[in-house]
Design a protein around this motif. Structure first.
Motif, PDB file in Angstrom:
ATOM      1  N   GLU A  59       0.801  -1.220   0.000  1.00 14.12           N
ATOM      2  CA  GLU A  59       0.000   0.000   0.000  1.00 14.12           C
ATOM      3  C   GLU A  59       0.839   1.279   0.000  1.00 14.12           C
ATOM      4  N   ARG A  60       2.023   1.243   0.604  1.00 15.03           N
ATOM      5  CA  ARG A  60       2.833   2.466   0.663  1.00 15.03           C
ATOM      6  C   ARG A  60       3.321   2.905  -0.716  1.00 15.03           C
ATOM      7  N   PHE A  61       3.185   2.034  -1.716  1.00 16.47           N
ATOM      8  CA  PHE A  61       3.591   2.372  -3.083  1.00 16.47           C
ATOM      9  C   PHE A  61       2.384   2.619  -3.990  1.00 16.47           C
ATOM     10  N   VAL A  62       1.213   2.795  -3.393  1.00 14.07           N
ATOM     11  CA  VAL A  62      -0.009   3.001  -4.163  1.00 14.07           C
ATOM     12  C   VAL A  62      -0.534   4.401  -3.889  1.00 14.07           C
ATOM     13  N   ARG A  63      -0.870   5.103  -4.960  1.00 12.87           N
ATOM     14  CA  ARG A  63      -1.490   6.419  -4.850  1.00 12.87           C
ATOM     15  C   ARG A  63      -2.972   6.264  -5.136  1.00 12.87           C
ATOM     16  N   ILE A  64      -3.795   6.900  -4.347  1.00 14.87           N
ATOM     17  CA  ILE A  64      -5.235   6.883  -4.564  1.00 14.87           C
ATOM     18  C   ILE A  64      -5.631   8.272  -5.057  1.00 14.87           C
ATOM     19  N   LYS A  65      -6.327   8.321  -6.177  1.00 12.90           N
ATOM     20  CA  LYS A  65      -6.779   9.598  -6.725  1.00 12.90           C
ATOM     21  C   LYS A  65      -8.155   9.906  -6.159  1.00 12.90           C
ATOM     22  N   ARG A  66      -8.280  11.071  -5.542  1.00 10.28           N
ATOM     23  CA  ARG A  66      -9.557  11.505  -4.979  1.00 10.28           C
ATOM     24  C   ARG A  66     -10.330  12.222  -6.069  1.00 10.28           C
ATOM     25  N   GLU A  67     -11.568  11.776  -6.292  1.00  6.56           N
ATOM     26  CA  GLU A  67     -12.395  12.364  -7.335  1.00  6.56           C
ATOM     27  C   GLU A  67     -13.776  12.667  -6.768  1.00  6.56           C
ATOM     28  N   ASP A  70     -17.646  13.105  -6.715  1.00  8.69           N
ATOM     29  CA  ASP A  70     -18.778  12.502  -7.417  1.00  8.69           C
ATOM     30  C   ASP A  70     -19.907  13.533  -7.460  1.00  8.69           C
ATOM     31  N   LYS A  71     -19.900  14.370  -8.501  1.00  5.27           N
ATOM     32  CA  LYS A  71     -20.883  15.451  -8.606  1.00  5.27           C
ATOM     33  C   LYS A  71     -22.307  14.925  -8.745  1.00  5.27           C
ATOM     34  N   ALA A  72     -22.469  13.794  -9.404  1.00  2.74           N
ATOM     35  CA  ALA A  72     -23.812  13.236  -9.566  1.00  2.74           C
ATOM     36  C   ALA A  72     -24.393  12.855  -8.202  1.00  2.74           C
ATOM     37  N   ALA A  73     -23.595  12.233  -7.338  1.00  2.00           N
ATOM     38  CA  ALA A  73     -24.062  11.851  -5.999  1.00  2.00           C
ATOM     39  C   ALA A  73     -24.348  13.095  -5.162  1.00  2.00           C
ATOM     40  N   ILE A  74     -23.483  14.107  -5.281  1.00  2.00           N
ATOM     41  CA  ILE A  74     -23.691  15.354  -4.534  1.00  2.00           C
ATOM     42  C   ILE A  74     -24.979  16.016  -4.999  1.00  2.00           C
ATOM     43  N   ASN A  75     -25.191  16.068  -6.315  1.00  2.00           N
ATOM     44  CA  ASN A  75     -26.396  16.692  -6.861  1.00  2.00           C
ATOM     45  C   ASN A  75     -27.653  15.970  -6.358  1.00  2.00           C
ATOM     46  N   ALA A  76     -27.625  14.640  -6.354  1.00  2.00           N
ATOM     47  CA  ALA A  76     -28.775  13.866  -5.877  1.00  2.00           C
ATOM     48  C   ALA A  76     -29.035  14.132  -4.399  1.00  2.00           C
ATOM     49  N   ALA A  77     -27.957  14.206  -3.605  1.00  2.00           N
ATOM     50  CA  ALA A  77     -28.115  14.449  -2.167  1.00  2.00           C
ATOM     51  C   ALA A  77     -28.666  15.852  -1.915  1.00  2.00           C
ATOM     52  N   VAL A  78     -28.181  16.848  -2.650  1.00  2.00           N
ATOM     53  CA  VAL A  78     -28.662  18.223  -2.484  1.00  2.00           C
ATOM     54  C   VAL A  78     -30.126  18.317  -2.886  1.00  2.00           C
ATOM     55  N   LYS A  79     -30.497  17.637  -3.982  1.00  2.00           N
ATOM     56  CA  LYS A  79     -31.900  17.641  -4.415  1.00  2.00           C
ATOM     57  C   LYS A  79     -32.802  16.987  -3.377  1.00  2.00           C
ATOM     58  N   ALA A  80     -32.233  16.030  -2.624  1.00  2.00           N
ATOM     59  CA  ALA A  80     -32.999  15.350  -1.577  1.00  2.00           C
ATOM     60  C   ALA A  80     -33.058  16.174  -0.295  1.00  2.00           C
ATOM     61  N   GLY A  81     -32.427  17.362  -0.297  1.00  2.00           N
ATOM     62  CA  GLY A  81     -32.499  18.253   0.857  1.00  2.00           C
ATOM     63  C   GLY A  81     -31.312  18.172   1.795  1.00  2.00           C
ATOM     64  N   GLU A  82     -30.338  17.373   1.479  1.00  2.00           N
ATOM     65  CA  GLU A  82     -29.166  17.228   2.340  1.00  2.00           C
ATOM     66  C   GLU A  82     -28.238  18.429   2.173  1.00  2.00           C
ATOM     67  N   GLU A  83     -27.720  18.915   3.299  1.00  2.52           N
ATOM     68  CA  GLU A  83     -26.716  19.977   3.252  1.00  2.52           C
ATOM     69  C   GLU A  83     -25.344  19.328   3.345  1.00  2.52           C
TER      70      GLU A  83
END
Length: 165
Positions: free
Chosen positions: A124-132, A134-147
């Motif tokens: 694992e110390r030689f693995v990089r994880i790219k953080r991305e 997820d705008k679609a999930a954020i959009n769905a959560a915001v539409k559902a009223g989540e802050e």
């Protein structure tokens, strides 16, 4: 389309709306007045025509561009093949450097490089994880009223829609 025509009609519209502020309240009256007092419909029709022509031309160059990309790839493969042939000839002759009138050719040992045989076996110390995000999930959560911290809802701006007959 001549940009001065667009500028002229925008100026005419602005002048009319400043002289007759009541036009700002009734879109039908405003539309009818602008159609009768300016060249708005002809200019908009011409702009739509020019827009469609531009998109058609862009579509028209797509095939030649793709053909050129393919040709570029073929030429690069051909160049790579010539390079491999040069290396074979140099190796067969046991030469590491040849000076020619149009080029100097040399063959040297490349630096060692890492070859990964099994990605899952890498610690694992030689693995990089790219953080991305997820705008679609954020959009769905915001539409559902989540802050969601770090997220605000924008006004969406304006969107031009043109339907051509």
């Amino acid at each position: 389309m001549n940009p001065q025509l667009v500028f002229r009609v925008v100026r005419e519209i602005t002048d009319l709306l400043s002289v007759y502020p009541e036009l700002g309240e009734d879109e039908t009256l405003r539309s009818d007045t602008l159609e009768g007092e300016t060249d708005i419909n002809n200019i908009l029709a011409k702009l739509v025509q020019e827009r469609e022509a531009a998109y058609a031309m862009a579509e028209g160059v797509k095939a030649p561009v793709n053909d050129l990309r393919e040709r570029k790839a073929r030429l690069e493969r051909r160049g790579d093949g010539y390079g491999e042939a040069i290396e074979r000839v140099m190796a067969a002759a046991g030469l590491s450097k040849v000076m020619l009138p149009n080029a100097t050719i040399s063959v040297s040992q490349a630096a060692p490089s890492v070859v990964i045989k099994d990605e899952d076996a890498i610690p694992e110390r030689f693995v990089r994880i790219k953080r991305e995000i997820d705008k679609a999930a954020i959009n769905a959560a915001v539409k559902a009223g989540e802050e969601i911290p770090g997220v605000v809802v924008g006004n969406g701006g304006q969107r031009l829609m043109v339907r051509v007959k």
